[in-house]
Design an enzyme around this catalytic site. Sequence first.
Site, mmCIF file in Angstrom:
data_model
loop_
_atom_site.group_PDB
_atom_site.id
_atom_site.type_symbol
_atom_site.label_atom_id
_atom_site.label_comp_id
_atom_site.label_asym_id
_atom_site.label_seq_id
_atom_site.Cartn_x
_atom_site.Cartn_y
_atom_site.Cartn_z
ATOM 1 N N TRP A 113 -1.367 -0.556 13.224
ATOM 2 C CA TRP A 113 -0.347 -1.079 12.434
ATOM 3 C C TRP A 113 0.175 -2.226 13.080
ATOM 4 O O TRP A 113 0.619 -3.409 12.268
ATOM 5 C CB TRP A 113 0.450 -0.008 11.933
ATOM 6 C CG TRP A 113 -0.148 0.775 10.839
ATOM 7 C CD1 TRP A 113 -0.433 2.022 10.824
ATOM 8 C CD2 TRP A 113 -0.283 0.161 9.611
ATOM 9 N NE1 TRP A 113 -1.141 2.451 9.727
ATOM 10 C CE2 TRP A 113 -1.138 1.301 8.722
ATOM 11 C CE3 TRP A 113 -0.268 -1.174 8.853
ATOM 12 C CZ2 TRP A 113 -1.515 0.857 7.579
ATOM 13 C CZ3 TRP A 113 -0.730 -1.276 7.674
ATOM 14 C CH2 TRP A 113 -1.238 -0.279 6.816
ATOM 15 N N ASP A 183 9.375 -1.445 13.506
ATOM 16 C CA ASP A 183 8.986 -0.808 12.234
ATOM 17 C C ASP A 183 8.842 0.685 12.792
ATOM 18 O O ASP A 183 8.218 1.160 13.589
ATOM 19 C CB ASP A 183 7.329 -1.536 12.328
ATOM 20 C CG ASP A 183 6.782 -0.419 11.024
ATOM 21 O OD1 ASP A 183 7.172 0.464 10.330
ATOM 22 O OD2 ASP A 183 5.414 -0.865 10.694
ATOM 23 N N LYS A 207 6.459 8.444 4.542
ATOM 24 C CA LYS A 207 5.980 9.374 5.543
ATOM 25 C C LYS A 207 7.030 10.621 5.534
ATOM 26 O O LYS A 207 6.348 11.809 5.433
ATOM 27 C CB LYS A 207 6.019 8.829 6.919
ATOM 28 C CG LYS A 207 5.003 7.561 6.885
ATOM 29 C CD LYS A 207 3.565 7.816 7.018
ATOM 30 C CE LYS A 207 2.828 6.646 7.246
ATOM 31 N NZ LYS A 207 2.508 5.754 6.083
HETATM 32 N N1 PMP Z 1 3.650 0.477 9.386
HETATM 33 C C1 PMP Z 1 3.293 1.682 9.786
HETATM 34 C C2 PMP Z 1 3.769 2.243 11.141
HETATM 35 C C3 PMP Z 1 2.507 2.507 8.755
HETATM 36 O O1 PMP Z 1 1.997 3.838 9.142
HETATM 37 C C4 PMP Z 1 2.074 1.790 7.611
HETATM 38 C C5 PMP Z 1 1.146 2.720 6.604
HETATM 39 N N2 PMP Z 1 0.576 3.585 6.876
HETATM 40 C C6 PMP Z 1 2.430 0.547 7.194
HETATM 41 C C7 PMP Z 1 3.428 -0.084 8.281
HETATM 42 C C8 PMP Z 1 2.312 -0.332 5.927
HETATM 43 O O2 PMP Z 1 2.974 0.323 5.075
HETATM 44 P P1 PMP Z 1 3.050 -0.223 3.499
HETATM 45 O O3 PMP Z 1 1.718 0.312 3.064
HETATM 46 O O4 PMP Z 1 4.233 0.613 2.906
HETATM 47 O O5 PMP Z 1 3.176 -1.662 3.344
#
Ligand code: PMP
Length: 379
Positions: A113, A183, A207
């Site tokens: 990520w 994040d 989550k």
């Molecule tokens: N950051 C993290 C740590 C994630 O686990 C994820 C998706 N699993 C994201 C960002 C992306 O998030 P989104 O699909 O809400 O854009």
Amino acid sequence: MSHSSIVSTNPNNQFNFSGGPGALPESVLLQVQEAIIRVPEVGLSVLGISHRSDWFTQVIAELETNIRRLLGLSSNYHVLFLQGGATQQFSMVPMSLLHEKSQPAEYLHTGYWSGKVIHEAKRTSHIREIWTGEPNGFSRLPFDDELNFSPYAPYIHYVSNETVEGLQFHRVLGLDDVPRICDMSSDFLSKPCEADRFALIYAHAQKNIGPAGVTVVLIRDELVNYMRTDLPGFLDYHNQIQAHSNFNTPPVFAIYVVLLVTRWLINEIGGVERMAELNTHKARTLYQCLDNSDGFYRGHVIKPDRSMMNVSFNLTSLELEKNFLTEAQSAGFFGLAGHRAIGGIRASIYNAVSLTAVEKLVEFMDDFQLRHQHKSHLK
Ligand code: PMP
């Protein structure tokens, strides 16, 4: 139709180990069920209540209060509920805080990520990757003596919990004088996070705290002064702050569910400290199973950096992993396949996954090992 395909369509809601969207508390789901037909205090379906209604204004206000209370957040923070997921924040942050003449912002590349975060940031801005775990296959996080933060960076960015690899920082990084941006999508409200040490935190809901559709953003007031005001309206944090998360039609339903989860955290769990104790107990139970397996189950990351949320591991062959997933599915466990980027197995044990569910999984894993370890070429 085979037995396993029948069970797979009806997994036990208690045994949901999905990486996200993840499990939600049963008591919240029951309230959601009722609210779909009629929110008790309004008499209308939650799906048909205006975002300009007094009720929704109160939902936003209570949710904001709950988040402040759960995190002990100071009054100099704005609490926003935005759309576009965490991914939108990957771009909004650098677009808002960097311009042509700024020093590069500093980013840590600790897994799948944060790799996505960096890719997006580079599209719009000049940033510096100050550490990457790529050479070690993202099996560990940086040691302190590998990090050399610049006091002149406009900000640093990192991901507190790498959802795919199962890596989690158990400390706060960076220099106190440089804004920290994090994040926290996959560990938000799973434990206390020293929120006041961050200039900006973002976390999508799907989550630990709700369904997809809403992303919580906490911004220290001081940081807002440095943010650009010439961006498209939706991408301008000033506008979002001024409109109290109601700049355009917000995801009323998702925000309401997040409110119910924060009530659950406060009233049924007893706060994030207690949530952290429960989550630690769950994680320990699962990691113990890995550690006692004589190498049959192999954790993806080194012990000090293990995630309390995502337990990623491998078996000794692809074939065994396939068998494991098929049998787990037949036994009613859902969501155990590793992320498509790295394969293997991943058990996500977010807030709403109970200790009982984890114990059941461990029982299954011990039994699976007993029945299959002769094939693993270990014994
Ligand atoms: N950051 C993290 C740590 C994630 O686990 C994820 C998706 N699993 C994201 C960002 C992306 O998030 P989104 O699909 O809400 O854009």
